[in-house]
Design a protein around this motif. Structure first.
Motif, PDB file in Angstrom:
ATOM      1  N   THR A  57     -22.661  42.634  55.774  1.00  0.00           N
ATOM      2  CA  THR A  57     -23.124  42.037  54.521  1.00  0.00           C
ATOM      3  C   THR A  57     -24.394  41.233  54.734  1.00  0.00           C
ATOM      4  N   SER A  58     -24.460  40.536  55.865  1.00  0.00           N
ATOM      5  CA  SER A  58     -25.585  39.653  56.133  1.00  0.00           C
ATOM      6  C   SER A  58     -26.092  39.894  57.562  1.00  0.00           C
ATOM      7  N   PRO A  59     -26.985  40.873  57.761  1.00  0.00           N
ATOM      8  CA  PRO A  59     -27.465  41.190  59.114  1.00  0.00           C
ATOM      9  C   PRO A  59     -28.180  40.026  59.795  1.00  0.00           C
ATOM     10  N   GLU A  60     -28.789  39.120  59.043  1.00  0.00           N
ATOM     11  CA  GLU A  60     -29.471  37.998  59.669  1.00  0.00           C
ATOM     12  C   GLU A  60     -28.486  37.024  60.326  1.00  0.00           C
TER      13      GLU A  60
ATOM     14  N   SER B 297     -28.991  34.741  63.768  1.00  0.00           N
ATOM     15  CA  SER B 297     -28.724  33.300  63.720  1.00  0.00           C
ATOM     16  C   SER B 297     -27.716  32.902  64.791  1.00  0.00           C
ATOM     17  N   LEU B 298     -26.669  33.720  64.963  1.00  0.00           N
ATOM     18  CA  LEU B 298     -25.677  33.437  65.993  1.00  0.00           C
ATOM     19  C   LEU B 298     -26.290  33.523  67.387  1.00  0.00           C
ATOM     20  N   GLN B 299     -27.188  34.475  67.581  1.00  0.00           N
ATOM     21  CA  GLN B 299     -27.846  34.617  68.880  1.00  0.00           C
ATOM     22  C   GLN B 299     -28.696  33.375  69.181  1.00  0.00           C
ATOM     23  N   LYS B 300     -29.443  32.890  68.191  1.00  0.00           N
ATOM     24  CA  LYS B 300     -30.244  31.682  68.382  1.00  0.00           C
ATOM     25  C   LYS B 300     -29.350  30.476  68.667  1.00  0.00           C
ATOM     26  N   LEU B 301     -28.224  30.395  67.977  1.00  0.00           N
ATOM     27  CA  LEU B 301     -27.289  29.299  68.197  1.00  0.00           C
ATOM     28  C   LEU B 301     -26.710  29.352  69.609  1.00  0.00           C
ATOM     29  N   GLU B 302     -26.371  30.553  70.089  1.00  0.00           N
ATOM     30  CA  GLU B 302     -25.866  30.703  71.456  1.00  0.00           C
ATOM     31  C   GLU B 302     -26.904  30.258  72.481  1.00  0.00           C
ATOM     32  N   GLU B 303     -28.157  30.649  72.282  1.00  0.00           N
ATOM     33  CA  GLU B 303     -29.214  30.270  73.210  1.00  0.00           C
ATOM     34  C   GLU B 303     -29.418  28.757  73.217  1.00  0.00           C
ATOM     35  N   ALA B 304     -29.376  28.134  72.055  1.00  0.00           N
ATOM     36  CA  ALA B 304     -29.518  26.679  71.968  1.00  0.00           C
ATOM     37  C   ALA B 304     -28.346  25.994  72.659  1.00  0.00           C
TER      38      ALA B 304
ATOM     39  N   ASP C  89     -25.858  43.690  68.251  1.00  0.00           N
ATOM     40  CA  ASP C  89     -27.074  43.886  67.471  1.00  0.00           C
ATOM     41  C   ASP C  89     -26.671  44.159  66.032  1.00  0.00           C
ATOM     42  N   PRO C  90     -27.034  43.293  65.082  1.00  0.00           N
ATOM     43  CA  PRO C  90     -26.588  43.474  63.699  1.00  0.00           C
ATOM     44  C   PRO C  90     -27.107  44.778  63.100  1.00  0.00           C
ATOM     45  N   THR C  91     -28.230  45.290  63.560  1.00  0.00           N
ATOM     46  CA  THR C  91     -28.725  46.549  63.004  1.00  0.00           C
ATOM     47  C   THR C  91     -27.915  47.722  63.531  1.00  0.00           C
TER      48      THR C  91
END
Length: 93
Positions: free
Chosen positions: A51-54, A58-65, A86-88
């Motif tokens: 529903t929301s590929p972004e 966002s989760l990947q950026k949160l994991e890296e942070a 990969d959401p795509t």
């Protein structure tokens, strides 16, 4: 049936056996319930990603942070993550 004749008969007066059987059945039911919850969350996550590929990025950026913060707090370099969904890629399934 010939197969049913070879089954051992369960004694009716063995309360310990019945209690142990009940305990085993409760454990199995609890395990199945836990698996059911895990499958439900997996399905929810899949629907959320489709529903929301972004959300995946966002989760990947949160994991890296999180890894950077953890490394700063503990002073230890964290191992690289194995693989992030990969959401795509989920859209092509």
């Amino acid at each position: 049936m010939t197969g049913s004749a070879s089954l051992p008969e369960i004694p009716r007066d063995n309360n310990e056996g019945v209690l142990e059987l009940n305990k085993d059945l409760e454990t199995m039911i609890e395990n199945v319930e836990n698996i059911s919850v895990q499958v439900t969350w997996m399905a929810y996550d899949l629907v959320a990603l489709r529903t929301s590929p972004e959300l995946g990025s966002s989760l990947q950026k949160l994991e890296e942070a999180y890894r950077r913060c953890r490394a700063a707090v503990f002073g230890v370099q964290q191992p690289e993550k194995a693989e992030v969904l990969d959401p795509t890629a989920a859209a092509h399934i």
